[in-house]
Write a protein that holds these residues in place. Structure first.
Motif, PDB file in Angstrom:
ATOM      1  N   UNK A   1       0.935  -1.151  -0.012  1.00  0.00           N
ATOM      2  CA  UNK A   1      -0.041  -0.022  -0.038  1.00  0.00           C
ATOM      3  C   UNK A   1       0.911   1.474   0.101  1.00  0.00           C
ATOM      4  N   UNK A   2       1.860   1.227   0.839  1.00  0.00           N
ATOM      5  CA  UNK A   2       2.747   2.719   0.966  1.00  0.00           C
ATOM      6  C   UNK A   2       4.169   2.358   0.951  1.00  0.00           C
ATOM      7  N   UNK A   3       4.818   1.367   0.574  1.00  0.00           N
ATOM      8  CA  UNK A   3       6.178   1.395   0.250  1.00  0.00           C
ATOM      9  C   UNK A   3       6.633   1.871  -0.990  1.00  0.00           C
ATOM     10  N   UNK A   4       7.077   3.159  -1.200  1.00  0.00           N
ATOM     11  CA  UNK A   4       7.751   3.736  -2.317  1.00  0.00           C
ATOM     12  C   UNK A   4       8.698   3.040  -2.794  1.00  0.00           C
ATOM     13  N   UNK A   5       9.030   2.435  -4.040  1.00  0.00           N
ATOM     14  CA  UNK A   5      10.247   1.886  -4.341  1.00  0.00           C
ATOM     15  C   UNK A   5      11.072   2.624  -5.086  1.00  0.00           C
ATOM     16  N   UNK A   6      10.893   4.011  -5.241  1.00  0.00           N
ATOM     17  CA  UNK A   6      11.687   5.068  -5.899  1.00  0.00           C
ATOM     18  C   UNK A   6      12.870   5.191  -4.901  1.00  0.00           C
ATOM     19  N   UNK A   7      12.749   4.898  -3.523  1.00  0.00           N
ATOM     20  CA  UNK A   7      13.663   5.127  -2.586  1.00  0.00           C
ATOM     21  C   UNK A   7      14.641   3.793  -2.582  1.00  0.00           C
ATOM     22  N   UNK A   8      14.213   2.935  -3.058  1.00  0.00           N
ATOM     23  CA  UNK A   8      14.889   1.580  -3.275  1.00  0.00           C
ATOM     24  C   UNK A   8      15.565   1.223  -4.615  1.00  0.00           C
ATOM     25  N   UNK A   9      15.927   2.465  -5.226  1.00  0.00           N
ATOM     26  CA  UNK A   9      16.430   2.236  -6.511  1.00  0.00           C
ATOM     27  C   UNK A   9      18.038   1.891  -6.327  1.00  0.00           C
ATOM     28  N   UNK A  10      18.467   0.987  -7.231  1.00  0.00           N
ATOM     29  CA  UNK A  10      19.985   0.754  -7.112  1.00  0.00           C
ATOM     30  C   UNK A  10      20.152  -0.464  -8.067  1.00  0.00           C
TER      31      UNK A  10
ATOM     32  N   UNK B   1      15.605  -0.978 -10.846  1.00  0.00           N
ATOM     33  CA  UNK B   1      16.056   0.117 -11.754  1.00  0.00           C
ATOM     34  C   UNK B   1      14.770   0.752 -12.460  1.00  0.00           C
ATOM     35  N   UNK B   2      14.839   1.904 -12.675  1.00  0.00           N
ATOM     36  CA  UNK B   2      13.593   2.642 -13.270  1.00  0.00           C
ATOM     37  C   UNK B   2      14.297   3.507 -14.366  1.00  0.00           C
ATOM     38  N   UNK B   3      13.284   3.610 -15.194  1.00  0.00           N
ATOM     39  CA  UNK B   3      13.608   4.412 -16.694  1.00  0.00           C
ATOM     40  C   UNK B   3      12.407   5.242 -17.059  1.00  0.00           C
ATOM     41  N   UNK B   4      12.663   6.445 -17.777  1.00  0.00           N
ATOM     42  CA  UNK B   4      11.679   7.053 -18.156  1.00  0.00           C
ATOM     43  C   UNK B   4      11.793   7.424 -19.611  1.00  0.00           C
ATOM     44  N   UNK B   5      10.859   7.338 -20.681  1.00  0.00           N
ATOM     45  CA  UNK B   5      11.301   7.882 -21.985  1.00  0.00           C
ATOM     46  C   UNK B   5      10.090   9.025 -22.426  1.00  0.00           C
ATOM     47  N   UNK B   6      10.283   9.463 -23.264  1.00  0.00           N
ATOM     48  CA  UNK B   6       9.230  10.525 -23.906  1.00  0.00           C
ATOM     49  C   UNK B   6       9.202  10.479 -25.506  1.00  0.00           C
ATOM     50  N   UNK B   7       8.323  10.224 -25.913  1.00  0.00           N
ATOM     51  CA  UNK B   7       8.054  10.005 -27.337  1.00  0.00           C
ATOM     52  C   UNK B   7       7.289  11.560 -27.948  1.00  0.00           C
TER      53      UNK B   7
ATOM     54  N   UNK C   1       7.396   4.406 -18.933  1.00  0.00           N
ATOM     55  CA  UNK C   1       7.869   4.121 -17.578  1.00  0.00           C
ATOM     56  C   UNK C   1       8.055   2.563 -17.622  1.00  0.00           C
ATOM     57  N   UNK C   2       9.303   2.324 -17.323  1.00  0.00           N
ATOM     58  CA  UNK C   2       9.879   0.964 -16.875  1.00  0.00           C
ATOM     59  C   UNK C   2      10.522   0.781 -15.659  1.00  0.00           C
ATOM     60  N   UNK C   3      10.295  -0.295 -14.814  1.00  0.00           N
ATOM     61  CA  UNK C   3      10.696  -0.703 -13.755  1.00  0.00           C
ATOM     62  C   UNK C   3      11.295  -2.029 -13.772  1.00  0.00           C
ATOM     63  N   UNK C   4      12.563  -2.531 -13.694  1.00  0.00           N
ATOM     64  CA  UNK C   4      12.927  -3.811 -13.607  1.00  0.00           C
ATOM     65  C   UNK C   4      13.679  -4.143 -12.350  1.00  0.00           C
ATOM     66  N   UNK C   5      13.262  -5.664 -12.325  1.00  0.00           N
ATOM     67  CA  UNK C   5      13.883  -6.073 -11.094  1.00  0.00           C
ATOM     68  C   UNK C   5      15.050  -7.155 -11.358  1.00  0.00           C
TER      69      UNK C   5
END
Length: 1091
Positions: free
Chosen positions: A46-55, A59-65, A73-77
């Motif tokens: 419900x509340x755990x923000x994964x943005x603070x766990x990036x490493x 891994x997170x990625x953002x692209x714009x067309x 937006x991509x999230x890779x485990x």
């Protein structure tokens, strides 16, 4: 608050990941209808923000067309572990819109695979012999299989310890690798203490914890064993009294505490007490994240000015933290320099007097977002918007000197010939806004001279000259020819320069006897002496040429001609109109950097008649209305580099032109532009596959992408030892993989990949070693999915789509067989790629059942796999249903198996009966296994017929088998004798079914106590207080509604407290119940403080 709306184009899907493998989730958002850039959050639970766990693991990625305006937006485990399993959620917000979606991640163990023989991967080039040629390690570039790992069954060591004897603790700890024996014993002791004991008072206790959103309602409920027992509710050890916020409910065995409009003070520990027993819980109040709805704007100011940074958040009373260059600003550290102001949802940071030390980045931070803006401070300079103009006047006229400066707060002094001018009845000085005015009424000859305005605090002065025309009367002969005495008061002979909008008045002295006649002309047109904007005023010896509010069309050559009988005189002059220039044109951004942009523009079409001194530039964020100055001194070039901008933010620019008269209107805004920078190099460039003429490459997107996104990739190659790189792809590649074709066989090649966006090429990602271009042989092998290793059962009409992966190099030949014969059925389709083959049937029929064999072959090596498909349908009806025997109220049925079993086993039958009168069917048996049954409990005198449905795994047959004969249950002649009617005695003594309950009420508010009684004849009811009968006291209202007794007490006081009892009496006996009523007085807060 944000409005919930569907703005996802693509949502992440639930997956089952293999332990140790990588998994990626992709979400796409359409920003074409959004006012601001969307913000994506990845959450677990419900509340755990994964943005603070990036490493490395997340891994997170953002692209714009830019063409489709879609954010990806991509999230890779990376290397999934068991702890990654669970529910996930992604939220996207943009100003007043938001959307969210959920997905699940399941983790499965690694499948067993055969171990590769690494020695087979070492090959030598050439065909001379076993030891000839060079070693070729290209086969090792792709890892195809993993080592087999035994999966040990997990054992809960704590369950073993709880069941073991203390003398065995040390042995168990040694076997399971526990080194901290003291910590183990402490934890085991706690576990034994908290073992739940069976409660006598509670049937169901409170949960261990509850969670509620701030402002919402929550209910805590228990079930007690005794429905009449009273309960107490405690909060942090203090008893809770019923109120509008805390509501108690008692329904049967259930006791409920309702907490309305929860706030942070309700985050506490709660207890429910029944007698000597208690149960505990904790309530956690969740405060929703505070988002920023209005962002900060950049500020450009000068020293000494007041600066305000304003931000607006989603809720009132939120906590906003202000920071400068990453350092938090507090009331203690800021002192009197900074002031913090709150106005509802608005939070304002005020800097009273800006200094050069205040330059920097300021941030407003909440628990749900942040905004930043830049403060630029420059030294204060004063600009002259309108200078003082020279005046030429005659006696008794009014002289007005006027100038305009950029700062309306600036004061100044007027000087004449170096001496300060003092105000009097005739001389007046005025300061209105940015305008300073000196007015001299009834000009005298002594007023002529140089007048200067000096602003206070600035090394600047504005000067102008007052010319006084003195009329002299000389004695001349009567026949004096006319003479024009023209003085324009400017350096250029007979040229008058006028600022547009000002008034022009030229007094020309004329002599001659007799008095000459005068004529003013502009070109060939005569200037009228009538009233108008351009006119001539004539007196005895003076002709005045007047232009009210000069405009550009008034510019040109003017002439005056005077004649009398003695002769003629003529003079010419040129009136030049000057003005502020037109705005610059075609403001455009030609290139951008990470925090800068190059802006160009064209000079104004009209310079105002005065040379352009330079330009002033301003910028603002797109969507904002606040402009920031970029320079205070005139900038001479038409190309400017704007710096110190934030990457990924849209900006707009405008330009002002400056000449000696003033500043032009602003140009049209430039098209919005965004500072962006090239990405970092792509990551993890590896070789995926190699053939005799191609090489497949794979890589990961760059770690640093920025707001510019990625337009695509360029792949280049060259021979080892050479530096001539050749581009492999003609157009940009959008995927993170590519196969380079047309490579020479046997050559060692180097490869590199470059990411490209609007800002240019990124640094290249280069392979660490060269790759030998040669085909790698691999034996064919079929990977049959687990669900196809057993018989596949399909319903008639369903789709069949089987995907079977295989491996082998070069590409193997794939063949399908059915029951040992080559598959040629047109209703069964196949499709084969390099890595898998697909068998599909659009609509399955029973004729499609059979054994399908897949064969893959490379030269003389092959592999095959069998797949069994069984297409099933509903069965036909049973046949020959008939009644074989009838006895008593029973009938025996028998039938035969259906002719069509639906291509699968019959698993049972459903038997129904109906009588001939109603013909309504009732089910007698379901899932009957045998082809016979006995129907019982038939009604005497009725005639019955029966039907039977057959059943297999597809369901019941569409049609039943109906019995050929019927079963008639004959009457036996029995007559029913009704027993004689005996009237029942309903008399009973009074007995209370619901007792009185102890209550605590507030003084001054109406109260009621109630109970319920049963008895016949109707009992007499007596209410008593402290064993004294309550008579016809109007304070008490006694009601009896069908046995429910209620005593209403109007506005009770402290004297109404005590023990109340209710007694019910009739001829058969009596019964009595009682309760305790407590009346309390609520003191106001002010009175409590005084006491």
């Amino acid at each position: 608050m944000s409005e919930l709306s569907g703005i996802f184009v693509l949502k992440p899907e639930s997956v089952t990941a293999t332990k140790g493998k990588d998994v990626m989730f992709v979400a796409k958002v359409d920003s074409s209808k959004l006012q601001r850039k969307p913000v994506m959050k990845w959450l677990k639970g419900k509340w755990l923000d994964l943005g603070s766990k990036a490493g490395k693991h997340l891994q997170f990625k953002e692209t714009y067309d830019r063409n489709t305006k879609i954010y990806t937006y991509e999230m890779s485990i990376i290397k999934v572990v068991d702890g990654d399993a669970g529910g996930y959620r992604c939220e996207v917000t943009s100003k007043d819109k938001c959307d969210s979606c959920t997905f699940e991640v399941s983790v499965q163990a690694v499948q067993e695979e055969q171990q590769d023989n690494i020695l087979e991967a070492f090959k030598r080039s050439g065909d001379a012999g076993e030891d000839a040629g060079d070693l070729d390690f290209s086969a090792l570039l792709k890892k195809r299989q993993k080592k087999h790992q035994e999966v040990k069954e997990e054992v809960d060591v704590w369950e073993i310890l709880k069941a073991a004897k203390p003398c065995d603790y040390e042995r168990i700890a040694f076997e399971h690798g526990i080194t901290d024996l003291r910590g183990m014993l402490a934890r085991l002791k706690k576990m034994k203490k908290v073992e739940p004991k069976k409660s006598d008072a509670f049937l169901r206790k409170l949960d261990s914890a509850y969670s509620v959103d701030k402002g919402k309602r929550i209910q805590l409920s228990v079930e007690v064993a005794d429905p009449n027992v009273p309960v107490k509710w405690l909060k942090n050890g203090q008893e809770i009294k019923p109120s509008a916020k805390y509501v108690f409910e008692s329904v049967g065995n259930k006791r409920t505490l309702t907490i309305n409009k929860c706030n942070l003070s309700d985050d506490a520990a709660y207890e429910c007490v029944v007698g000597e027993e208690k149960c505990f819980t904790e309530v956690f109040v969740k405060e929703p994240p505070i988002t920023i709805t209005k962002l900060l704007d950049d500020v450009h100011t000068v020293v000494g000015e007041k600066v305000e940074f304003e931000v607006e958040v989603s809720e009132e009373g939120a906590n906003v933290k202000w920071m400068k260059d990453g350092v938090e600003l507090t009331k203690e550290s800021a002192g009197s320099k900074y002031r913090f102001k709150k106005d509802g949802k608005r939070h304002i940071l005020i800097i009273n007097e800006a200094t050069l030390e205040d330059i920097g980045m300021y941030q407003a931070v909440t628990n749900g977002g942040e905004s930043q803006a830049e403060l630029e401070v420059e030294d204060k300079e004063l600009e002259v918007l309108q200078s003082i103009a020279d005046l030429t006047l005659k006696a008794a006229e009014q002289a007005v000197f006027k100038c305009e400066v950029s700062d309306e707060k600036v004061t100044g002094k007027w000087f004449k010939d170096g001496v300060e001018v003092q105000a009097s009845d005739r001389i007046k000085m005025a300061h209105i806004g940015r305008t300073h005015k000196l007015t001299i009424d009834e000009v005298k000859a002594s007023d002529a001279g140089d007048y200067t305005f000096v602003p206070d605090g600035y090394a600047l002065s504005l000067s102008a000259k007052l010319n006084f025309i003195e009329i002299k009367i000389d004695y001349v002969p009567r026949q004096d020819p006319p003479k024009i005495h023209l003085d324009t008061g400017s350096g250029n002979k007979n040229t008058i320069i006028v600022v547009a909008g000002n008034k022009v008045r030229l007094d020309v002295e004329i002599t001659g006897e007799p008095a000459p006649t005068m004529c003013w002309m502009k070109g060939d047109q005569v200037v009228s002496e009538a009233e108008g904007r351009v006119r001539v005023e004539t007196r005895k010896t003076v002709s005045s040429f007047v232009i009210e509010g000069a405009v550009k069309e008034d510019e040109g050559f003017y002439s005056i001609t005077v004649t009398n009988p003695a002769g003629e005189d003529k003079a010419e002059l040129f009136v030049k109109i000057v003005d502020v220039p037109n705005p610059p044109e075609n403001v455009n951004c030609t290139s951008v950097g990470e925090d800068s942009a190059i802006i160009t523009w064209d000079p104004p079409s009209y310079d105002g008649g005065v040379p352009i001194k330079g330009y002033l530039m301003e910028r603002k964020k797109a969507g904002s209305s606040r402009w920031t100055k970029l320079n205070f001194d005139a900038y001479e070039s038409t190309t400017y580099e704007a710096k110190r901008m934030i990457e990924g933010v849209l900006y707009e620019m405008r330009v002002f032109a400056v000449n000696g008269i003033g500043i032009s209107q602003p140009s049209e805004n430039s098209k919005p532009f965004m500072p962006i920078a090239p990405t970092s190099e792509p990551c993890r460039l590896t070789v995926e596959d190699v053939t005799d003429s191609t090489c497949a490459l794979k890589w990961r997107p760059p770690e640093k992408i920025g707001a510019g996104g990625i337009d695509g990739y360029i792949i280049e190659y060259c021979k080892e030892g050479s530096d001539e790189w050749v581009q492999a792809n003609e157009s940009l590649v959008g995927m993170s993989q590519y196969r380079v074709k047309g490579l020479p066989v046997g050559e060692k090649m180097l490869f590199r990949v470059v990411a490209v966006n609007k800002a240019g090429r990124s640094p290249p990602a280069v392979l660490s070693q060269a790759v030998t271009i040669r085909e790698i042989m691999e034996n064919p092998k079929i990977r049959v999915p687990r669900h196809l290793r057993t018989k596949l059962i399909v319903l008639v009409g369903d789709k069949v789509n089987l995907v079977i992966p295989f491996q082998g190099k070069p590409r193997p030949v794939v063949t399908w067989f059915r029951d040992g014969v080559l598959l040629e059925d047109k209703s069964v389709g196949t499709r084969t790629s390099e890595v898998d083959t697909i068998l599909f049937i659009r609509s399955a029929e029973r004729t499609h059942s059979g054994k399908y064999t897949l064969s893959v072959q490379i030269e003389n090596m092959s592999d095959s796999a069998d797949i069994h498909i069984q297409v099933v349908d509903k069965p036909g009806p049973p046949i020959a249903v008939h009644v074989t025997d009838i006895w008593g109220f029973n009938a025996a049925l028998e039938w035969k198996l259906p002719k069509d079993d639906g291509n699968c086993e019959i698993i049972g039958y459903t038997i129904q009966k109906a009588d001939m009168k109603t013909k309504e069917w009732f089910t007698v048996y379901e899932h009957n296994r045998r082809p016979s049954c006995t129907v019982s409990d038939l009604v005497m005198g009725n005639e019955y017929f029966f039907r039977v449905y057959s059943e297999n795994i597809c369901g019941l047959s569409d049609e039943p088998g109906v019995s050929k004969n019927t079963a008639i249950i004959s009457k036996t002649g029995l007559a029913y004798k009704a027993p004689p009617f005996k009237e029942k005695d309903t008399k009973s003594s009074p007995r209370f079914t619901a007792p009185l309950v102890d209550r605590s009420v507030v003084a001054g508010y109406a109260a009621a106590i109630s109970c319920a009684v049963r008895g016949f004849p109707k009992p007499k009811i007596i209410w008593m207080k402290n064993n004294m009968i309550l008579g016809e006291d109007p304070k008490y209202l006694m009601q009896n509604k069908q046995g429910v007794l209620t005593l209403n007490i109007r506005k009770p006081s402290l004297f109404d407290g005590g023990r109340y009892s209710c007694r019910a009496i009739n001829d058969l006996g009596q019964d009595e119940v009682e309760c305790k009523l407590e009346v309390r007085v609520v003191q106001e807060k002010g009175e409590g403080v005084k006491k």
